[in-house]
Write a protein that holds these residues in place. Structure first.
Motif, PDB file in Angstrom:
ATOM      1  N   ALA A 154       0.864  -1.183   0.000  1.00  0.00           N
ATOM      2  CA  ALA A 154       0.000   0.000   0.000  1.00  0.00           C
ATOM      3  C   ALA A 154       0.894   1.224   0.000  1.00  0.00           C
ATOM      4  CB  ALA A 154      -0.908  -0.001   1.229  1.00  0.00           C
ATOM      5  N   ILE A 155       0.467   2.265  -0.705  1.00  0.00           N
ATOM      6  CA  ILE A 155       1.242   3.507  -0.797  1.00  0.00           C
ATOM      7  C   ILE A 155       0.410   4.664  -0.251  1.00  0.00           C
ATOM      8  CG2 ILE A 155       2.481   2.621  -2.794  1.00  0.00           C
ATOM      9  CD1 ILE A 155       0.801   4.573  -4.518  1.00  0.00           C
ATOM     10  N   GLY A 156       0.958   5.858  -0.286  1.00  0.00           N
ATOM     11  CA  GLY A 156       0.290   7.022   0.261  1.00  0.00           C
ATOM     12  C   GLY A 156      -0.954   7.433  -0.511  1.00  0.00           C
ATOM     13  N   LYS A 157      -1.909   7.984   0.226  1.00  0.00           N
ATOM     14  CA  LYS A 157      -3.106   8.539  -0.396  1.00  0.00           C
ATOM     15  C   LYS A 157      -2.751   9.819  -1.153  1.00  0.00           C
ATOM     16  CE  LYS A 157      -4.933   8.612   3.712  1.00  0.00           C
ATOM     17  NZ  LYS A 157      -5.840   8.785   4.878  1.00  0.00           N
ATOM     18  N   SER A 158      -3.662  10.298  -1.980  1.00  0.00           N
ATOM     19  CA  SER A 158      -3.386  11.491  -2.779  1.00  0.00           C
ATOM     20  C   SER A 158      -3.101  12.707  -1.901  1.00  0.00           C
ATOM     21  CB  SER A 158      -4.565  11.791  -3.711  1.00  0.00           C
ATOM     22  OG  SER A 158      -5.765  11.993  -2.964  1.00  0.00           O
ATOM     23  N   LYS A 159      -3.738  12.787  -0.728  1.00  0.00           N
ATOM     24  CA  LYS A 159      -3.514  13.916   0.168  1.00  0.00           C
ATOM     25  C   LYS A 159      -2.232  13.752   0.987  1.00  0.00           C
ATOM     26  CE  LYS A 159      -8.362  15.265   0.720  1.00  0.00           C
ATOM     27  NZ  LYS A 159      -9.485  15.485   1.678  1.00  0.00           N
ATOM     28  N   THR A 160      -1.748  12.529   1.092  1.00  0.00           N
ATOM     29  CA  THR A 160      -0.500  12.246   1.831  1.00  0.00           C
ATOM     30  C   THR A 160       0.362  11.324   0.979  1.00  0.00           C
ATOM     31  OG1 THR A 160      -1.615  10.424   2.985  1.00  0.00           O
ATOM     32  CG2 THR A 160      -1.508  12.567   4.112  1.00  0.00           C
ATOM     33  N   PRO A 161       0.886  11.819  -0.139  1.00  0.00           N
ATOM     34  CA  PRO A 161       1.595  10.950  -1.093  1.00  0.00           C
ATOM     35  C   PRO A 161       2.906  10.406  -0.549  1.00  0.00           C
ATOM     36  CG  PRO A 161       1.882  13.256  -1.674  1.00  0.00           C
ATOM     37  CD  PRO A 161       0.876  13.228  -0.569  1.00  0.00           C
ATOM     38  N   SER A 162       3.281   9.263  -1.073  1.00  0.00           N
ATOM     39  CA  SER A 162       4.580   8.682  -0.729  1.00  0.00           C
ATOM     40  C   SER A 162       5.690   9.487  -1.397  1.00  0.00           C
ATOM     41  CB  SER A 162       4.650   7.231  -1.201  1.00  0.00           C
ATOM     42  OG  SER A 162       3.692   6.435  -0.529  1.00  0.00           O
ATOM     43  N   PRO A 163       6.864   9.548  -0.776  1.00  0.00           N
ATOM     44  CA  PRO A 163       7.962  10.335  -1.343  1.00  0.00           C
ATOM     45  C   PRO A 163       8.621   9.634  -2.524  1.00  0.00           C
ATOM     46  CG  PRO A 163       8.700   9.202   0.623  1.00  0.00           C
ATOM     47  CD  PRO A 163       7.224   8.931   0.516  1.00  0.00           C
ATOM     48  N   VAL A 164       8.738  10.351  -3.624  1.00  0.00           N
ATOM     49  CA  VAL A 164       9.504   9.870  -4.779  1.00  0.00           C
ATOM     50  C   VAL A 164      10.955  10.287  -4.579  1.00  0.00           C
ATOM     51  CG1 VAL A 164       9.821  10.082  -7.275  1.00  0.00           C
ATOM     52  CG2 VAL A 164       7.507  10.009  -6.314  1.00  0.00           C
ATOM     53  N   GLY A 165      11.889   9.403  -4.882  1.00  0.00           N
ATOM     54  CA  GLY A 165      13.303   9.743  -4.724  1.00  0.00           C
ATOM     55  C   GLY A 165      14.146   8.531  -4.414  1.00  0.00           C
ATOM     56  N   GLU A 166      15.366   8.799  -3.957  1.00  0.00           N
ATOM     57  CA  GLU A 166      16.336   7.740  -3.661  1.00  0.00           C
ATOM     58  C   GLU A 166      16.849   7.945  -2.240  1.00  0.00           C
ATOM     59  OE1 GLU A 166      19.219   7.314  -6.894  1.00  0.00           O
ATOM     60  OE2 GLU A 166      17.871   8.470  -8.159  1.00  0.00           O
ATOM     61  N   TYR A 167      16.582   6.972  -1.389  1.00  0.00           N
ATOM     62  CA  TYR A 167      16.848   7.135   0.032  1.00  0.00           C
ATOM     63  C   TYR A 167      17.624   5.933   0.574  1.00  0.00           C
ATOM     64  CZ  TYR A 167      13.158  10.377  -1.117  1.00  0.00           C
ATOM     65  OH  TYR A 167      12.429  11.351  -1.736  1.00  0.00           O
ATOM     66  N   LYS A 168      17.802   5.892   1.896  1.00  0.00           N
ATOM     67  CA  LYS A 168      18.506   4.795   2.544  1.00  0.00           C
ATOM     68  C   LYS A 168      17.732   4.341   3.775  1.00  0.00           C
ATOM     69  CE  LYS A 168      23.197   6.287   1.262  1.00  0.00           C
ATOM     70  NZ  LYS A 168      24.532   6.710   1.780  1.00  0.00           N
ATOM     71  N   ILE A 169      17.904   3.072   4.119  1.00  0.00           N
ATOM     72  CA  ILE A 169      17.354   2.561   5.371  1.00  0.00           C
ATOM     73  C   ILE A 169      18.262   3.034   6.504  1.00  0.00           C
ATOM     74  CG2 ILE A 169      16.876   0.502   6.740  1.00  0.00           C
ATOM     75  CD1 ILE A 169      14.912   0.837   4.473  1.00  0.00           C
ATOM     76  N   ILE A 170      17.682   3.749   7.471  1.00  0.00           N
ATOM     77  CA  ILE A 170      18.490   4.284   8.575  1.00  0.00           C
ATOM     78  C   ILE A 170      18.024   3.800   9.937  1.00  0.00           C
ATOM     79  CG2 ILE A 170      19.206   6.352   7.322  1.00  0.00           C
ATOM     80  CD1 ILE A 170      17.033   7.886   8.928  1.00  0.00           C
ATOM     81  N   HIS A 171      16.931   3.048   9.981  1.00  0.00           N
ATOM     82  CA  HIS A 171      16.439   2.574  11.275  1.00  0.00           C
ATOM     83  C   HIS A 171      15.649   1.291  11.066  1.00  0.00           C
ATOM     84  CE1 HIS A 171      13.597   2.720  14.862  1.00  0.00           C
ATOM     85  NE2 HIS A 171      14.800   2.689  15.392  1.00  0.00           N
ATOM     86  N   LYS A 172      15.838   0.336  11.960  1.00  0.00           N
ATOM     87  CA  LYS A 172      15.095  -0.923  11.908  1.00  0.00           C
ATOM     88  C   LYS A 172      14.574  -1.243  13.304  1.00  0.00           C
ATOM     89  CE  LYS A 172      16.543  -4.341   9.445  1.00  0.00           C
ATOM     90  NZ  LYS A 172      17.334  -5.480   8.950  1.00  0.00           N
ATOM     91  N   ALA A 173      13.372  -1.794  13.369  1.00  0.00           N
ATOM     92  CA  ALA A 173      12.806  -2.109  14.682  1.00  0.00           C
ATOM     93  C   ALA A 173      11.725  -3.176  14.545  1.00  0.00           C
ATOM     94  CB  ALA A 173      12.216  -0.859  15.337  1.00  0.00           C
ATOM     95  N   LEU A 174      11.562  -3.956  15.610  1.00  0.00           N
ATOM     96  CA  LEU A 174      10.472  -4.916  15.718  1.00  0.00           C
ATOM     97  C   LEU A 174       9.323  -4.258  16.475  1.00  0.00           C
ATOM     98  CD1 LEU A 174      12.477  -8.081  16.880  1.00  0.00           C
ATOM     99  CD2 LEU A 174      12.184  -7.204  14.563  1.00  0.00           C
ATOM    100  N   ASN A 175       8.094  -4.461  15.991  1.00  0.00           N
ATOM    101  CA  ASN A 175       6.913  -3.956  16.690  1.00  0.00           C
ATOM    102  C   ASN A 175       7.108  -2.497  17.114  1.00  0.00           C
ATOM    103  OD1 ASN A 175       5.542  -6.562  16.665  1.00  0.00           O
ATOM    104  ND2 ASN A 175       7.119  -7.191  18.114  1.00  0.00           N
ATOM    105  N   TRP A 176       7.367  -1.649  16.125  1.00  0.00           N
ATOM    106  CA  TRP A 176       7.799  -0.264  16.364  1.00  0.00           C
ATOM    107  C   TRP A 176       6.718   0.588  16.998  1.00  0.00           C
ATOM    108  CZ3 TRP A 176       7.510   4.559  13.214  1.00  0.00           C
ATOM    109  CH2 TRP A 176       8.470   5.506  13.598  1.00  0.00           C
ATOM    110  N   GLY A 177       5.473   0.308  16.692  1.00  0.00           N
ATOM    111  CA  GLY A 177       4.393   1.115  17.251  1.00  0.00           C
ATOM    112  C   GLY A 177       3.050   0.655  16.730  1.00  0.00           C
ATOM    113  N   THR A 178       1.991   1.154  17.312  1.00  0.00           N
ATOM    114  CA  THR A 178       0.638   0.770  16.918  1.00  0.00           C
ATOM    115  C   THR A 178       0.380   1.099  15.452  1.00  0.00           C
ATOM    116  OG1 THR A 178      -0.133   1.206  19.160  1.00  0.00           O
ATOM    117  CG2 THR A 178      -1.805   1.054  17.427  1.00  0.00           C
ATOM    118  N   GLY A 179      -0.090   0.106  14.704  1.00  0.00           N
ATOM    119  CA  GLY A 179      -0.429   0.317  13.307  1.00  0.00           C
ATOM    120  C   GLY A 179       0.696   0.051  12.329  1.00  0.00           C
TER     121      GLY A 179
END
Length: 300
Positions: free
Chosen positions: A137-162
């Motif tokens: 699933a991607i971002g809604k039209s009002k909250t679009p997903s970012p287009v670009g080239e990025y890096k993974i900087i954080h990893k976590a198990l069960n990070w938060g609700t939802g």
């Protein structure tokens, strides 16, 4: 007090509880500590996605950094020192790695993540070739997903609700975005999120150990037209409009760096080259005149 140490058994370490003397405190020192315990530590951290350096048995800065990331994710004191509490947490990590090992083997080469917003798919690339594809699933039209080239900087198990069972955060400069699981599996395949990339929990759990810190994430898809951009851009500007500027300059052969949404020296140079090519004032700033000229190359 008893706690867990890690010992090699085949290609994966095994866990055995022993006394404190069997598990030495590991940390970055001068001279650098080395030995079998550190080989085991590096192997386990690498398989869990916290370490991307060489497995050489030396506790250098990169090993310390991997330990800090692991400790931070576990809610421990992120001091880079492997003591009693960290050894115990590593024992639990080992159990997770063993469980994952029973699943399909992961990529063998350099891993890259490619997200296609048009098809709602996430591809795992192994040395540039598609290894496996997942629906997202991607971002809604009002909250679009970012287009670009990025890096993974954080990893976590069960990070938060939802956020499901796994979280992998991106270094997007204008907000908090990541790849994560979901408690709303019916949203997969839809434009339904606040900008993040949702996966089925089983899918994100599968890829989680394959993805080391620093993994490149390329997000492609819709690109806003420059006629909708309302501000000039210059060094220190950040935002989706900067990433789109960078992508356009890349397509024309001017931008040589990542389209990461950060207007740095490489983007300034690319703009200067574009301005010089078009006999405009060469100041490295993407003002509205420059953006308008660039927009002519990309008609609707």
């Amino acid at each position: 007090m008893l706690f867990c140490c890690i010992f090699f058994q085949g290609s994966l370490p095994s866990v055995a509880c022993t006394d404190n003397l069997s598990c030495p405190e590991l940390k970055h020192t001068e001279p650098v500590q080395s030995g079998a315990h550190i080989l085991e530590l590096q192997d386990l951290l690498q398989k869990a996605g916290f370490y991307s350096g060489k497995i050489d048995g030396s506790y250098g800065p990169r090993t310390e950094e991997g330990v800090r990331h692991f400790q931070e994710q576990q809610g421990l004191d992120a001091n880079g020192v492997v003591g009693h509490n960290t050894w115990d947490a590593l024992a639990l990590l080992y159990e997770q790695v063993i469980a994952t090992k029973k699943e399909k083997e992961g990529p063998k080469g350099v891993v890259t993540i490619k997200v296609d917003l048009n098809t709602h798919q996430l591809h795992i690339l192994d040395d540039g070739q598609v290894f496996k594809t997942y629906p997202i699933a991607i971002g809604k039209s009002k909250t679009p997903s970012p287009v670009g080239e990025y890096k993974i900087i954080h990893k976590a198990l069960n990070w938060g609700t939802g956020f499901g069972t796994r979280w992998m955060g991106l270094n997007v400069p204008w907000g908090i975005y990541g790849i994560h699981g979901t408690n709303k599996p019916g949203s997969i395949g839809q434009a339904a999120s606040h900008g993040c990339f949702r996966m089925f929990n089983r899918d994100v759990e599968e890829i989680y150990p394959w993805i080391p810190m620093g993994t490149r994430v390329i997000v492609t898809g819709y690109t806003p037209d420059f006629r909708g951009f309302k501000r000039p851009l210059k060094v220190k500007s950040t935002g989706q409009d900067v990433a789109i500027l960078q992508y356009r300059l890349q397509e024309l052969g001017f931008q040589m760096d990542y389209a990461d949404g950060r207007y740095g020296n490489a983007t300034e140079l690319a703009v200067k080259l574009f301005e010089a090519y078009h006999m405009m004032q060469v100041d490295g700033e993407a003002d509205m005149e420059m953006l308008g000229r660039l927009n002519r190359y990309f008609p609707e």
